[in-house]
Design an enzyme around this catalytic site. Sequence first.
Site, PDB file in Angstrom:
ATOM      1  N   GLU A   1       0.876  -1.176   0.000  1.00  0.00           N
ATOM      2  CA  GLU A   1       0.000   0.000   0.000  1.00  0.00           C
ATOM      3  C   GLU A   1       0.911   1.222   0.000  1.00  0.00           C
ATOM      4  O   GLU A   1       1.388   1.651   1.033  1.00  0.00           O
ATOM      5  CB  GLU A   1      -0.909  -0.014   1.231  1.00  0.00           C
ATOM      6  CG  GLU A   1      -1.967   1.059   1.184  1.00  0.00           C
ATOM      7  CD  GLU A   1      -2.899   1.043   2.391  1.00  0.00           C
ATOM      8  OE1 GLU A   1      -3.944   1.703   2.322  1.00  0.00           O
ATOM      9  OE2 GLU A   1      -2.579   0.387   3.389  1.00  0.00           O
TER      10      GLU A   1
ATOM     11  N   HIS B   1       0.129   7.805   5.724  1.00  0.00           N
ATOM     12  CA  HIS B   1       1.398   7.522   5.040  1.00  0.00           C
ATOM     13  C   HIS B   1       2.240   8.795   5.066  1.00  0.00           C
ATOM     14  O   HIS B   1       1.710   9.900   4.926  1.00  0.00           O
ATOM     15  CB  HIS B   1       1.152   7.095   3.580  1.00  0.00           C
ATOM     16  CG  HIS B   1       0.454   5.782   3.436  1.00  0.00           C
ATOM     17  ND1 HIS B   1       1.084   4.656   2.953  1.00  0.00           N
ATOM     18  CD2 HIS B   1      -0.813   5.422   3.711  1.00  0.00           C
ATOM     19  CE1 HIS B   1       0.221   3.657   2.935  1.00  0.00           C
ATOM     20  NE2 HIS B   1      -0.946   4.098   3.393  1.00  0.00           N
TER      21      HIS B   1
ATOM     22  N   ARG C   1     -21.477  16.227  -9.486  1.00  0.00           N
ATOM     23  CA  ARG C   1     -20.939  16.560 -10.809  1.00  0.00           C
ATOM     24  C   ARG C   1     -19.479  16.137 -10.941  1.00  0.00           C
ATOM     25  O   ARG C   1     -18.819  16.465 -11.927  1.00  0.00           O
ATOM     26  CB  ARG C   1     -21.080  18.070 -11.092  1.00  0.00           C
ATOM     27  CG  ARG C   1     -22.502  18.501 -11.414  1.00  0.00           C
ATOM     28  CD  ARG C   1     -22.553  19.936 -11.912  1.00  0.00           C
ATOM     29  NE  ARG C   1     -22.184  20.867 -10.859  1.00  0.00           N
ATOM     30  CZ  ARG C   1     -23.058  21.404 -10.000  1.00  0.00           C
ATOM     31  NH1 ARG C   1     -24.336  21.074 -10.057  1.00  0.00           N
ATOM     32  NH2 ARG C   1     -22.656  22.257  -9.081  1.00  0.00           N
TER      33      ARG C   1
ATOM     34  N   GLY D   1     -17.495   0.651  11.970  1.00  0.00           N
ATOM     35  CA  GLY D   1     -18.274   1.708  12.603  1.00  0.00           C
ATOM     36  C   GLY D   1     -17.533   3.016  12.737  1.00  0.00           C
ATOM     37  O   GLY D   1     -18.074   3.986  13.267  1.00  0.00           O
TER      38      GLY D   1
ATOM     39  N   ASP E   1      -8.076  -3.786   7.568  1.00  0.00           N
ATOM     40  CA  ASP E   1      -7.089  -2.695   7.558  1.00  0.00           C
ATOM     41  C   ASP E   1      -6.509  -2.527   8.963  1.00  0.00           C
ATOM     42  O   ASP E   1      -6.143  -1.433   9.388  1.00  0.00           O
ATOM     43  CB  ASP E   1      -7.720  -1.388   7.058  1.00  0.00           C
ATOM     44  CG  ASP E   1      -6.683  -0.325   6.690  1.00  0.00           C
ATOM     45  OD1 ASP E   1      -5.494  -0.671   6.529  1.00  0.00           O
ATOM     46  OD2 ASP E   1      -7.073   0.859   6.568  1.00  0.00           O
TER      47      ASP E   1
END
Length: 379
Positions: free
Chosen positions: A122, A134, A220, A242, A267
């Site tokens: 990642e 990061h 948009r 949550g 994660d």
Amino acid sequence: MSITLSDAQIVTPDGVHHGWLTIEEGRITHVGHGQAPRNGHSLAGQTIVPGFVDIHVHGGGGAGYPAGSEEQARQTIAFHRRHGTTTALASLVTAPLDHLKKSAGMLAKLCAEGLLAGIHYEGPYISAARCGAHRPELLRAPSATEFADLIGAGDGHVRMFTLAPELPNALDAVRECVNAGVIAAIGHTDATYEQAMAAIDEGASVATHLFNAMRPLGHRDPGPITAAMTDDRVTVEIVNDGVHLHPKVIDLVLSAVPTSRIAFITDAMNAAGMPDGDYPLGPMKVEVRSGVARLAGGGAIAGSTLTMDTAFHRAIHHNNLTLPQAAAVTSLTPAKILGLSHEIGSITTGKQADLVILNESLTITGVMKKGTWITQPTP
């Protein structure tokens, strides 16, 4: 050696039935309804679901993969196995290239042992505008040479690479992933809808933790979220803790995207299963307060403290999924992403006996990997 598990609610892709199953040499050989033909290990009505498959996890139990330590990696694997994750990728975070390559080399040995299903990078080829947890100064634009070196460092075990498709040379990197048999994932990105679609057209097939660290969905400005949700070629990751997403946003995704394209992930970082405190996430410092991990100083969300059994529980109790649907998003869909659904991901004759036993409150009482108990259930 043969094992029969009887008097159980068995969750298969077709539904839930009361019955039994037999395991021989680590594989499911029979799945039957009603009374078992011979005495076995009675589960007294408990539920059997397939072992969980987590394609995005950094750590847990006080240890993490980004540290580059074999001891910490083994500790992380053991922790998540106790919580029902029988198959996982080891996710790294942005770090100096030498550290990433060294970590990948260590993890490749554990993949070869069968402890991990692969390595997930990642970063470091992600957007500074959406970098989350990061370090911005370590981010870089993709380079063909660097990319080849990072994939090579994993000795054939790199399975996924998260990158931002709007970066220079990013589409070349997506093509390199596809050619190398590595899953290209769109994430930590400020890409427009068109930029995201360009990556998908080149073979990107996963959206890393949908909504999080992504250009938001605008009416948009549809961005990468709309591209991922509406394209049948893409599987979206969801962190169902949550914290990362409001439960109604997850419901929105579940109403718009079939479970065959949704993979719940943790994660998780080092603090999963641990008390509140200060923890590392690669080179970053993370504060965990009330179970929520953020960069030190009240910054961005920094991974989670989630485990897959909790994600499964939330799928049932917060998102009203059926047991087969919850098993799909925590097992079968991520197994398909990894190209392993012929071996794992569902309770089907011929597949590996990777199983999780749940009591009436959906709390884990037992975990089995390839026919061997990690935690043996009691009736």
